[in-house]
Design an enzyme around this catalytic site. Structure first.
Site, PDB file in Angstrom:
ATOM      1  CB  CYS A  85      -2.246   0.244   8.493  1.00  0.00           C
ATOM      2  SG  CYS A  85      -0.680   1.179   8.006  1.00  0.00           S
ATOM      3  CD  GLU A 115       8.429   0.606  11.003  1.00  0.00           C
ATOM      4  OE1 GLU A 115       9.037   0.270  10.080  1.00  0.00           O
ATOM      5  OE2 GLU A 115       7.007   0.101  10.620  1.00  0.00           O
ATOM      6  CG  ASN A 164      -0.210   0.057   2.505  1.00  0.00           C
ATOM      7  OD1 ASN A 164       0.658  -0.592   2.589  1.00  0.00           O
ATOM      8  ND2 ASN A 164      -0.878   0.588   3.455  1.00  0.00           N
ATOM      9  CD  GLU A 224       3.930  -0.227  13.038  1.00  0.00           C
ATOM     10  OE1 GLU A 224       2.793  -0.232  13.338  1.00  0.00           O
ATOM     11  OE2 GLU A 224       4.717   0.170  13.965  1.00  0.00           O
TER      12      GLU A 224
END
Ligand code: ADP
Length: 479
Positions: free
Chosen positions: A279, A460, A147, A245
């Site tokens: 997300c 991150e 994505n 993630e």
């Protein structure tokens, strides 16, 4: 054919895969090499061999390489954005924005390479000194989803290299084009052979090999929950470090006192832009009684005006869904919601062709109302342009509903009340909280990540990225 990059050389793979444009499935972007287990192991071996020297490279060397890569990405943002929109299906402005973000991430971590930090302090014992430093973790396997075909690779590759790690990068099968372009830039950046390797291929083959090889010290993964669980199990089994993630079921609360246009803008942006394939997308709108009907009516009004079309066409608001399988999942969830008794207030239809007759995975954004918290549409991630609305009596109930999810990535609120905004920032059970802003769309210089089922391990991005890519050493010296 676009080749894999291993040990500083471009190599054919044993197989190839075709990269298809979701805005026009007749359009083949290219044929990309597919690595097998042996080729993945060769990349791991190259990274392993390059690590001792690279981990001791100077901050200046790392800065120069990352800064130059960032500059080239920024200069080529339109061309790379075009490729990204063509292979992934987000709109051209979104794609160019993503490429620019990748460029700035390289620039940010170029700077971080110059600031490794460290502490020096006296021991509790007389005549002894203590130093705390960070050292590169080792060879890192990077496994990324489709994505964000360039930004997610960038936010894993740039810190890995900045902190002195070597990289074996496995992009998602659906979007090898942007990954290859990024690898091509890095192949000319002055990195010694083996420091950075690209192995395109299947998760079950290339990905699984990375998970299980003892020479790989850490895995940084972004993708689905089931695959994340496989990553975790494999890494725990051999004591490798990992960060995950994964999904979200991100809520956005709209309170009675919200500015209606702000609430609608936030909901449309984070629910439907990038085809809802983020997300951090808001997929649950939790709306209090007093504004509920006005808000739903305004949403439907805005949604009617959204243009679903070719990702690269000027004026397109929403590009296609990424592929047939994701489209099937999106459609299935619209059906599940209706079967559970919810109302489809707008959209949800699959559109087989755009006005020019191009066959693509087009879908009108869907708004689902009259939902209850237990419905699957409010519990499971769809990962498409499908948003549900939950009615709440007041702020307290809205907050409880927002937190009633196995996920915890992003959480938003639209309100003009300082009291509720302040309370929400403290009590939202999520890694990222937005007030009067879409839940999707984050800065590149600050930590990104979530809680509960959304994420695992160190954050991150930003300075917090050091936590994963380095390991701490405490050194004692008797003078
Ligand atoms: P999505 O398809 O939604 O991006 P996935 O979790 O299926 O989510 O894929 C994310 C990444 O994980 C992709 O690069 C994929 O190839 C990889 N992957 C899939 N299965 C495995 C596996 N068994 N081991 C390692 N990586 C995998």
């Amino acid at each position: 054919m676009f080749k894999n990059f291993i040990g500083g050389e471009w190599l054919d793979g044993p197989k190839v895969s075709r990269n298809i444009n979701p805005s026009d499935t007749r359009d083949v972007i290219g044929e990309y090499a597919q690595a097998d287990v042996a080729q993945t192991q060769a990349a791991i071996a190259a990274a392993h061999a390059a690590f001792p020297a690279w981990s001791l490279s100077t901050p200046q060397q790392r800065f120069d390489i990352l800064d130059a890569a960032g500059t080239e990405i920024l200069i080529r943002r339109n061309e790379l954005g075009e490729l990204l929109a063509r292979e992934e299906g987000k709109t051209l402005p979104e794609a160019i924005g993503e490429v620019a973000r990748a460029g700035y991430i390289f620039k940010f971590f170029a700077g971080e390479a110059l600031r490794p930090g460290g502490e020096s302090l006296p021991s509790v014992r007389p005549g002894v000194g203590v130093e705390i430093t960070r050292e590169a973790l080792g060879v890192i396997g990077l496994i990324t989803p489709w994505n964000f075909p360039i930004a997610i690779p960038a936010w894993k590759i740039a810190p890995a290299l900045a902190y002195g790690c070597c990289v074996v990068f496995k992009p998602a099968e659906l979007v090898p084009g942007s990954a290859w372009a990024l690898a091509e830039i890095l192949s000319r950046s002055g990195l010694p052979g083996g420091v950075f390797n690209l192995v395109m291929g299947r998760g079950s083959e290339v990905g699984a090999t990375l998970l299980n090889d003892p020479r790989v010290s850490g895995i940084s993964f972004t993708g689905s929950v089931p695959t994340g669980q496989k990553v975790a199990a494999a890494c725990v089994g051999r004591m490798a470090k990992f960060q995950l993630e994964m999904g979200g079921k991100n809520p956005m609360i709209v309170l009675d006192d919200a500015e209606l246009s702000v609430a609608v803008n936030c909901a449309v942006n984070s629910g439907f832009f990038s085809t809802g394939q983020r997300c951090t997308a808001s997929s649950r709108l939790i709306v209090t009684e007093g504004i509920h009907d006005r808000f739903v009516a305004a949403m439907v009004g805005r949604m009617k005006a959204l243009k679903v079309d070719d990702a690269r066409k000027q004026g397109t608001d929403i590009g296609p869904v990424v592929d047939q399988s994701q489209l099937g999942q999106d459609q299935e969830y619209v059906g599940i919601a209706k079967a559970e008794g919810a109302t489809l207030a707008f959209g949800g239809e699959h559109v087989e062709r755009n006005p020019e007759g191009q066959p693509g995975f087009y879908m009108r954004p869907a708004l689902i109302t009259d939902t209850t918290p237990a419905m699957r549409i409010n519990r499971e991630e769809v990962f498409g342009p499908v948003v549900s609305v939950l009615r709440a009596k007041n702020y307290e109930e809205a907050l409880q509903l927002a937190n009633d999810t196995p996920f915890g990535l992003a959480s938003g609120i639209a309100t003009t009340s300082l009291k509720h905004a302040t309370h929400f920032k403290r009590h939202a059970q999520a890694g990222m909280v937005m007030v009067n802003l879409p839940t999707a769309g984050v800065d590149y210089h600050v930590p990104f990540g979530g809680r509960k089922g959304s994420s695992y391990g160190p954050r991150e991005q930003g300075r917090y990225a050091a936590e994963f890519f380095t390991t701490v050493k405490t050194a004692y010296t008797q003078a």
